[in-house]
Design an enzyme around this catalytic site. Structure first.
Site, short mmCIF file in Angstrom:
data_model
loop_
_atom_site.label_atom_id
_atom_site.label_comp_id
_atom_site.label_asym_id
_atom_site.label_seq_id
_atom_site.Cartn_x
_atom_site.Cartn_y
_atom_site.Cartn_z
N ASP A 229 1.04 -1.17 0.02
CA ASP A 229 -0.05 -0.14 -0.08
C ASP A 229 0.91 1.23 0.08
O ASP A 229 2.01 1.14 0.52
CB ASP A 229 -0.96 0.11 1.25
N SER A 230 0.51 2.57 -0.31
CA SER A 230 1.14 3.63 -0.24
C SER A 230 1.43 3.88 1.31
O SER A 230 2.25 4.65 1.44
CB SER A 230 0.27 4.79 -0.77
N CYS B 129 -4.14 -1.54 -2.21
CA CYS B 129 -4.18 -0.02 -2.44
C CYS B 129 -5.16 0.25 -3.48
O CYS B 129 -4.75 -0.12 -4.94
CB CYS B 129 -2.91 0.76 -2.83
N GLU C 284 -3.24 8.97 8.47
CA GLU C 284 -1.85 8.59 8.52
C GLU C 284 -1.28 9.62 10.03
O GLU C 284 -0.32 9.03 10.31
CB GLU C 284 -1.12 9.02 7.21
N CYS D 14 -10.64 2.70 -0.63
CA CYS D 14 -9.65 3.27 -0.18
C CYS D 14 -9.30 2.30 1.19
O CYS D 14 -10.11 2.24 2.05
CB CYS D 14 -9.36 4.52 0.21
N HIS E 170 -7.38 2.86 3.61
CA HIS E 170 -7.34 3.27 5.05
C HIS E 170 -8.88 3.58 5.25
O HIS E 170 -8.77 3.71 6.68
CB HIS E 170 -6.72 4.97 4.68
N1 DGL Z 1 -4.85 3.27 0.72
C1 DGL Z 1 -4.56 4.00 -0.58
C2 DGL Z 1 -5.99 3.45 -1.37
O1 DGL Z 1 -6.53 2.35 -1.06
C3 DGL Z 1 -4.49 5.40 -0.85
C4 DGL Z 1 -3.62 6.37 0.09
C5 DGL Z 1 -3.22 7.44 -0.66
O2 DGL Z 1 -3.69 8.44 -1.00
O3 DGL Z 1 -1.96 7.09 -0.82
O4 DGL Z 1 -6.35 3.84 -2.45
#
Ligand code: DGL
Length: 262
Positions: free
Chosen positions: A7-8, A70, A154, A182, A184
């Protein structure tokens, strides 16, 4: 060979937690590219190049199967990875994303008017609309970007995250289902649930483990290559105390470490 999860940032740890709960026997290496977060506000070219670098890192660390946990990276890079990158650089490795399993689950649950909350890049790609309409062209799909939510999570600022969810939730009141598009967002699922009573929340922490298990049953040639020592390692490209606190909410006993890739 391990299962890699990418993931990012820390959002994919939510998915990893579900994997470990359902399939604890495998060895997992998590890599969050927190140095370049948020991906959701980057150009497609940057998202693709960061995601390819992450794939190379995980493959070099013996990952045979990688889950791009992600939505943003899945939206922008998965097709390229599967069709171009893997055949050229790692034909034995399998890479799966999170969007199609999520769209399938929403439709299996009987959704008709589907909201999607996601990052700017995911919404711009229209991937959810495309994949949902492949399953049923009559679905009504409303995709809305919530760019403030990933930075709040975050930064371990959950009161800010609650306010952001409260502001966007009314836009989904006419939906029967809401995809948290997403990884997150499952961390703030309770905020969505309380703001949207009566709307079914489709959350990737509840569906991806079953999808991975199903994939491994259908692909015994991959499953056979996976080591089963129950070893878990979590790495990020940049580490700060906020990230450590968020990760500790999910895994109090396993530290998040700085990745060894410059
Ligand atoms: N967790 C990432 C997703 O599922 C996005 C987070 C980011 O913007 O870096 O899209």
């Amino acid at each position: 060979m391990k299962i890699g999860v990418f993931d990012s940032g820390l959002g994919g740890l939510v998915i990893t937690k579900a994997f470990i709960r359902h399939l604890p026997q495998y060895d997992y290496l998590y890599y969050g590219d927190s140095r370049h977060l948020p991906y959701g506000e980057k150009t497609s070219g940057r998202i693709l190049s960061y995601t390819l670098a992450a794939m190379r890192y995980l493959i070099a660390r013996d990952c045979k199967m990688i889950i791009v946990a992600c939505n943003t990276a899945t939206s922008i890079a998965l097709r390229y990875i599967q069709q171009r990158f893997l055949p050229a650089e790692a034909p034995d490795v399998k890479v799966l994303g999170v969007v199609i399993p999520t769209a399938e689950t929403a439709v299996e649950n009987g959704a008709r008017r589907i909201g999607v909350a996601a990052t700017t890049a995911t919404v711009r790609s229209q991937i959810y609309q495309t994949e949902l309409h492949k399953l049923n062209s009559e679905l009504i799909v409303k995709e809305i970007a919530v760019p403030e939510l990933v930075p709040a999570i975050e930064n371990n600022d959950f009161s800010r995250a609650e306010a952001v969810v409260g502001a966007v939730a009314p836009k989904f009141k006419d939906c029967d289902s809401l995809i948290l598009g997403c990884t997150h967002y499952p961390l703030v699922k309770a905020f969505f649930q309380s703001a949207l009573a009566g709307v079914r929340i489709v959350s990737q922490d509840e569906l991806m483990a079953a999808k991975l298990q199903d994939y491994l049953i259908r692909h015994p040639e991959i499953e056979r290559c996976l080591s089963q020592n129950g070893q878990y390692r979590f790495e990020v490209s940049s580490l700060n105390h906020h990230a450590q606190k968020v990760a500790a909410r999910l895994f109090p006993d396993i530290p998040v470490e700085k990745a060894d890739n410059k």
